[in-house]
Design an enzyme around this catalytic site. Structure first.
Site, PDB file in Angstrom:
ATOM      1  N   GLY A   1       0.827  -1.211   0.000  1.00 58.36           N
ATOM      2  CA  GLY A   1       0.000   0.000   0.000  1.00 58.36           C
ATOM      3  C   GLY A   1       0.857   1.255   0.000  1.00 58.36           C
ATOM      4  O   GLY A   1       1.735   1.421   0.849  1.00 58.36           O
ATOM      5  N   ALA A   2       0.608   2.122  -0.988  1.00 60.36           N
ATOM      6  CA  ALA A   2       1.355   3.392  -1.092  1.00 60.36           C
ATOM      7  C   ALA A   2       0.445   4.569  -0.770  1.00 60.36           C
ATOM      8  O   ALA A   2       0.408   5.567  -1.487  1.00 60.36           O
ATOM      9  CB  ALA A   2       1.973   3.529  -2.476  1.00 60.36           C
ATOM     10  N   GLY A   3      -0.340   4.405   0.308  1.00 60.45           N
ATOM     11  CA  GLY A   3      -1.153   5.513   0.797  1.00 60.45           C
ATOM     12  C   GLY A   3      -0.326   6.352   1.765  1.00 60.45           C
ATOM     13  O   GLY A   3       0.913   6.363   1.687  1.00 60.45           O
ATOM     14  N   TYR A   4      -0.992   7.018   2.703  1.00 60.98           N
ATOM     15  CA  TYR A   4      -0.290   7.886   3.669  1.00 60.98           C
ATOM     16  C   TYR A   4       0.687   7.063   4.515  1.00 60.98           C
ATOM     17  O   TYR A   4       1.854   7.421   4.665  1.00 60.98           O
ATOM     18  CB  TYR A   4      -1.298   8.573   4.591  1.00 60.98           C
ATOM     19  CG  TYR A   4      -2.225   9.496   3.860  1.00 60.98           C
ATOM     20  CD1 TYR A   4      -1.861  10.809   3.603  1.00 60.98           C
ATOM     21  CD2 TYR A   4      -3.468   9.051   3.408  1.00 60.98           C
ATOM     22  CE1 TYR A   4      -2.706  11.660   2.916  1.00 60.98           C
ATOM     23  CE2 TYR A   4      -4.324   9.895   2.723  1.00 60.98           C
ATOM     24  CZ  TYR A   4      -3.942  11.194   2.479  1.00 60.98           C
ATOM     25  OH  TYR A   4      -4.775  12.032   1.789  1.00 60.98           O
ATOM     26  N   ALA A   5       0.189   5.949   5.071  1.00 58.60           N
ATOM     27  CA  ALA A   5       0.997   5.153   6.001  1.00 58.60           C
ATOM     28  C   ALA A   5       2.159   4.491   5.273  1.00 58.60           C
ATOM     29  O   ALA A   5       3.316   4.573   5.712  1.00 58.60           O
ATOM     30  CB  ALA A   5       0.109   4.095   6.672  1.00 58.60           C
TER      31      ALA A   5
ATOM     32  N   VAL B   1      -2.524  -6.967  -4.253  1.00 56.66           N
ATOM     33  CA  VAL B   1      -2.197  -7.965  -3.232  1.00 56.66           C
ATOM     34  C   VAL B   1      -3.468  -8.752  -2.927  1.00 56.66           C
ATOM     35  O   VAL B   1      -4.534  -8.166  -2.757  1.00 56.66           O
ATOM     36  CB  VAL B   1      -1.720  -7.258  -1.938  1.00 56.66           C
ATOM     37  CG1 VAL B   1      -1.573  -8.245  -0.794  1.00 56.66           C
ATOM     38  CG2 VAL B   1      -0.435  -6.500  -2.194  1.00 56.66           C
TER      39      VAL B   1
ATOM     40  N   GLU C   1     -18.137  16.698   4.196  1.00 55.13           N
ATOM     41  CA  GLU C   1     -17.184  17.348   3.277  1.00 55.13           C
ATOM     42  C   GLU C   1     -17.713  17.277   1.848  1.00 55.13           C
ATOM     43  O   GLU C   1     -17.576  18.214   1.069  1.00 55.13           O
ATOM     44  CB  GLU C   1     -15.803  16.685   3.386  1.00 55.13           C
ATOM     45  CG  GLU C   1     -15.136  16.977   4.727  1.00 55.13           C
ATOM     46  CD  GLU C   1     -13.615  16.904   4.685  1.00 55.13           C
ATOM     47  OE1 GLU C   1     -13.088  15.956   4.106  1.00 55.13           O
ATOM     48  OE2 GLU C   1     -12.963  17.811   5.242  1.00 55.13           O
TER      49      GLU C   1
ATOM     50  N   LYS D   1      -7.100  23.998   6.763  1.00 59.68           N
ATOM     51  CA  LYS D   1      -7.275  22.699   6.083  1.00 59.68           C
ATOM     52  C   LYS D   1      -6.270  22.581   4.936  1.00 59.68           C
ATOM     53  O   LYS D   1      -5.662  21.531   4.731  1.00 59.68           O
ATOM     54  CB  LYS D   1      -8.714  22.618   5.560  1.00 59.68           C
ATOM     55  CG  LYS D   1      -9.033  21.373   4.776  1.00 59.68           C
ATOM     56  CD  LYS D   1      -9.456  20.261   5.687  1.00 59.68           C
ATOM     57  CE  LYS D   1      -9.828  19.014   4.934  1.00 59.68           C
ATOM     58  NZ  LYS D   1     -10.237  17.960   5.833  1.00 59.68           N
TER      59      LYS D   1
HETATM   60  P1  FAD Z   1      -5.033   4.715   2.099  1.00 60.26           P
HETATM   61  O1  FAD Z   1      -4.815   6.157   2.018  1.00 60.26           O
HETATM   62  O2  FAD Z   1      -6.408   4.185   1.805  1.00 60.26           O
HETATM   63  O3  FAD Z   1      -3.977   3.962   1.166  1.00 60.26           O
HETATM   64  C1  FAD Z   1      -4.054   2.567   0.933  1.00 60.26           C
HETATM   65  C2  FAD Z   1      -3.249   2.230  -0.317  1.00 60.26           C
HETATM   66  O4  FAD Z   1      -3.300   0.816  -0.509  1.00 60.26           O
HETATM   67  C3  FAD Z   1      -3.799   2.861  -1.591  1.00 60.26           C
HETATM   68  O5  FAD Z   1      -2.750   3.461  -2.321  1.00 60.26           O
HETATM   69  C4  FAD Z   1      -4.418   1.690  -2.355  1.00 60.26           C
HETATM   70  O6  FAD Z   1      -4.314   1.832  -3.763  1.00 60.26           O
HETATM   71  C5  FAD Z   1      -3.577   0.511  -1.870  1.00 60.26           C
HETATM   72  N1  FAD Z   1      -4.284  -0.768  -1.905  1.00 60.26           N
HETATM   73  C6  FAD Z   1      -5.452  -1.059  -1.283  1.00 60.26           C
HETATM   74  N2  FAD Z   1      -5.758  -2.348  -1.475  1.00 60.26           N
HETATM   75  C7  FAD Z   1      -4.776  -2.880  -2.242  1.00 60.26           C
HETATM   76  C8  FAD Z   1      -4.509  -4.186  -2.726  1.00 60.26           C
HETATM   77  N3  FAD Z   1      -5.331  -5.215  -2.495  1.00 60.26           N
HETATM   78  N4  FAD Z   1      -3.375  -4.380  -3.459  1.00 60.26           N
HETATM   79  C9  FAD Z   1      -2.515  -3.358  -3.704  1.00 60.26           C
HETATM   80  N5  FAD Z   1      -2.722  -2.103  -3.235  1.00 60.26           N
HETATM   81  C10 FAD Z   1      -3.829  -1.877  -2.506  1.00 60.26           C
HETATM   82  N6  FAD Z   1      -8.263  11.938   7.424  1.00 60.26           N
HETATM   83  C11 FAD Z   1      -7.695  13.031   8.014  1.00 60.26           C
HETATM   84  O7  FAD Z   1      -6.733  12.872   8.791  1.00 60.26           O
HETATM   85  N7  FAD Z   1      -8.158  14.298   7.789  1.00 60.26           N
HETATM   86  C12 FAD Z   1      -9.165  14.547   6.897  1.00 60.26           C
HETATM   87  O8  FAD Z   1      -9.555  15.702   6.697  1.00 60.26           O
HETATM   88  C13 FAD Z   1      -9.764  13.445   6.228  1.00 60.26           C
HETATM   89  N8  FAD Z   1     -10.733  13.648   5.310  1.00 60.26           N
HETATM   90  C14 FAD Z   1     -11.210  12.592   4.604  1.00 60.26           C
HETATM   91  C15 FAD Z   1     -12.128  12.844   3.590  1.00 60.26           C
HETATM   92  C16 FAD Z   1     -12.626  11.813   2.818  1.00 60.26           C
HETATM   93  C17 FAD Z   1     -13.594  12.114   1.699  1.00 60.26           C
HETATM   94  C18 FAD Z   1     -12.203  10.458   3.084  1.00 60.26           C
HETATM   95  C19 FAD Z   1     -12.728   9.310   2.250  1.00 60.26           C
HETATM   96  C20 FAD Z   1     -11.304  10.194   4.094  1.00 60.26           C
HETATM   97  C21 FAD Z   1     -10.788  11.252   4.871  1.00 60.26           C
HETATM   98  N9  FAD Z   1      -9.839  11.028   5.885  1.00 60.26           N
HETATM   99  C22 FAD Z   1      -9.282  12.114   6.539  1.00 60.26           C
HETATM  100  C23 FAD Z   1      -9.398   9.650   6.255  1.00 60.26           C
HETATM  101  C24 FAD Z   1      -8.106   9.274   5.520  1.00 60.26           C
HETATM  102  O9  FAD Z   1      -8.246   9.468   4.135  1.00 60.26           O
HETATM  103  C25 FAD Z   1      -7.702   7.838   5.809  1.00 60.26           C
HETATM  104  O10 FAD Z   1      -7.646   7.632   7.210  1.00 60.26           O
HETATM  105  C26 FAD Z   1      -6.332   7.549   5.191  1.00 60.26           C
HETATM  106  O11 FAD Z   1      -6.432   7.570   3.784  1.00 60.26           O
HETATM  107  C27 FAD Z   1      -5.748   6.206   5.641  1.00 60.26           C
HETATM  108  O12 FAD Z   1      -4.448   6.104   5.130  1.00 60.26           O
HETATM  109  P2  FAD Z   1      -3.832   4.683   4.774  1.00 60.26           P
HETATM  110  O13 FAD Z   1      -2.433   4.924   4.340  1.00 60.26           O
HETATM  111  O14 FAD Z   1      -4.080   3.722   5.878  1.00 60.26           O
HETATM  112  O15 FAD Z   1      -4.698   4.127   3.541  1.00 60.26           O
END
Ligand code: FAD
Length: 404
Positions: free
Chosen positions: A10-14, A79, A167, A377
């Protein structure tokens, strides 16, 4: 000496924050980063894409931009399963990946809570594609209105008035004139409604700020109803119960968007990992309780907040801190040192109500609203871009016009 193999799922925030720390601080490692997309997306901005306020390009950047060749190998693939004991990860279309350490950061997906018809008739907003699909669906309805004159085509029903729903309705309310032009009607003809089963809104904010949000939205012609528990979704209709009077109410709308809540990635359940709504209760050092070489972070993790006695909420701010702590703990473990416990001190929480309006509470408890909160924000959004993507991505995708 063989290099230590670290897998990041996963290449999200974490995941990206962990990658950044490992790439700059870990010695003799071979990192494999896997994501189903070629790009990182700012999930906190999905509502802006769904409302048509920005293009998807504004909230994404290429993962290859932050990958250091020679240290990290990026695989774009899905994955499917993790085998913690065998230390392998199954990936669609690829040989299984083996690891010495694993960071699971697969994020969230929309949760329907088993409500009848929600999967079939409501649109999720849990990745870039689904957010774009929401906008395209609504625009198609507006265009169709010109000939069909079907009044439901002008109506949007958002199911769930949590952070995401609020939002989204705020962003859509700001775009009413644009929508009206497409349908050939006046902005007042566009009906935006958000409903929620809870008796009060946005419990993370003081009630006066939540009241401010509802009033500001009402001024822009967007309605928010509490105590409306959804029983069923049908084609173009949401059936809800007024929790105060027990009356059954039907909301008809050509566009129904589902924002009632999220669960962690299904890969957790598919891998047989014990979890609640695909969120694993991890140790204070963010390790899987059954395997101390596997770190589970971001929205797939639940970690207890000793102060409140409840798990921390799932937020991008917390996911970023978890990414840092997991990476530092892997480095400590490789050096035979004790890792650190995860701790989170909130710098503040802000909920946008469009591009120039918001409500927020700072880390010291100060309440903010209106332009000041919306500027804050944007600063938070820029900071998160800087933390995962560095100065280049922040300058390319950041929000610098704080008051418009
Ligand atoms: P994610 O950001 O979801 O990243 C997960 C990654 O894993 C993605 O790149 C995805 O492509 C990849 N992935 C998933 N499944 C698979 C798989 N099976 N195989 C390969 N890759 C995969 N939080 C705040 O702190 N402040 C805010 O103002 C806020 N506003 C929000 C507004 C909206 C509309 C939404 C939907 C959420 C908001 N959040 C906010 C919450 C925040 O977005 C999440 O808590 C955050 O994205 C979690 O980060 P993460 O790295 O765990 O996962």
């Amino acid at each position: 000496m063989a290099k230590t193999k670290i897998g990041i799922l996963g290449a999200g925030y974490a995941g990206l924050l962990a990658l950044k720390v490992l790439q700059s601080k870990a010695k003799d490692v071979e990192i494999t980063l896997i994501d189903r997309n070629s790009y990182h997306n700012e999930a906190t901005d999905y509502h802006e894409v769904a409302a048509g306020s920005v293009n998807a390009d504004k909230i994404t950047y290429q993962i290859s931009d932050v990958v250091k060749p020679g240290i990290t190998n990026f695989i774009q693939a899905t994955v499917t399963k993790i085998d913690k004991e065998a230390k392998t990860v199954e990936i669609e279309g690829h040989e299984p990946m083996t690891f010495d350490y694993l960071i699971v950061a697969l994020g969230f997906r929309s949760e329907t809570f088993g409500i009848k018809g929600a999967t079939e008739f409501a649109l999720p907003m849990d990745d870039v594609e689904s957010s774009e699909a929401v906008y395209k669906h609504f625009i198609a309805k507006l265009e169709d209105y010109r000939t069909s004159k079907n009044p439901d085509n002008l109506k949007v029903l958002i199911a769930g008035a949590g952070f995401t729903g609020m939002e989204l309705i705020g962003a859509m309310a700001e775009n009413k004139a644009k929508y009206a032009k497409i349908a050939g009607v006046t902005p007042d003809d566009i009906e935006l409604t958000c409903i929620d089963a809870a008796p009060s809104l946005l419990p993370m904010f003081p009630s006066d700020l939540a009241d401010y949000a509802v009033k500001r939205l009402a001024k822009r012609g967007a309605k928010v109803f509490t105590s409306r528990g959804i029983n069923e979704v049908k084609d173009g209709v949401v059936v809800a119960k007024n929790m105060e009077t027990n009356e059954i109410i039907e909301f008809s709308a050509g566009t129904i968007i589902w924002t009632t809540g999220v669960s962690g990635s299904d890969v957790i359940a598919n891998s047989g990992i014990e979890a609640r709504r695909n969120r694993v209760m991890v140790t204070s050092q963010l390790k899987d309780p059954e395997n101390d070489k596997v770190y589970i972070i971001g929205d797939v993790a639940a970690v207890m907040d000793a102060e409140s006695g409840r798990p921390y909420p799932t937020t991008a701010q917390i996911a970023l801190v978890m990414g840092h702590v997991a990476a530092m703990n892997i480095i400590a473990d490789m050096n035979g040192q004790e890792g650190e416990d995860f701790k989170y001190v909130s710098q503040g929480t802000v909920c946008s109500l469009g591009n120039t309006d918001a409500i927020g509470v700072l880390g010291n408890g100060t309440k903010v609203k209106g332009y000041v909160a919306s500027a804050l924000k944007k600063i938070i959004m820029n900071k998160s871009l800087w933390e995962t993507g560095g100065v280049k991505e922040m300058l390319a995708k950041g929000r610098f016009d704080l008051y418009h």
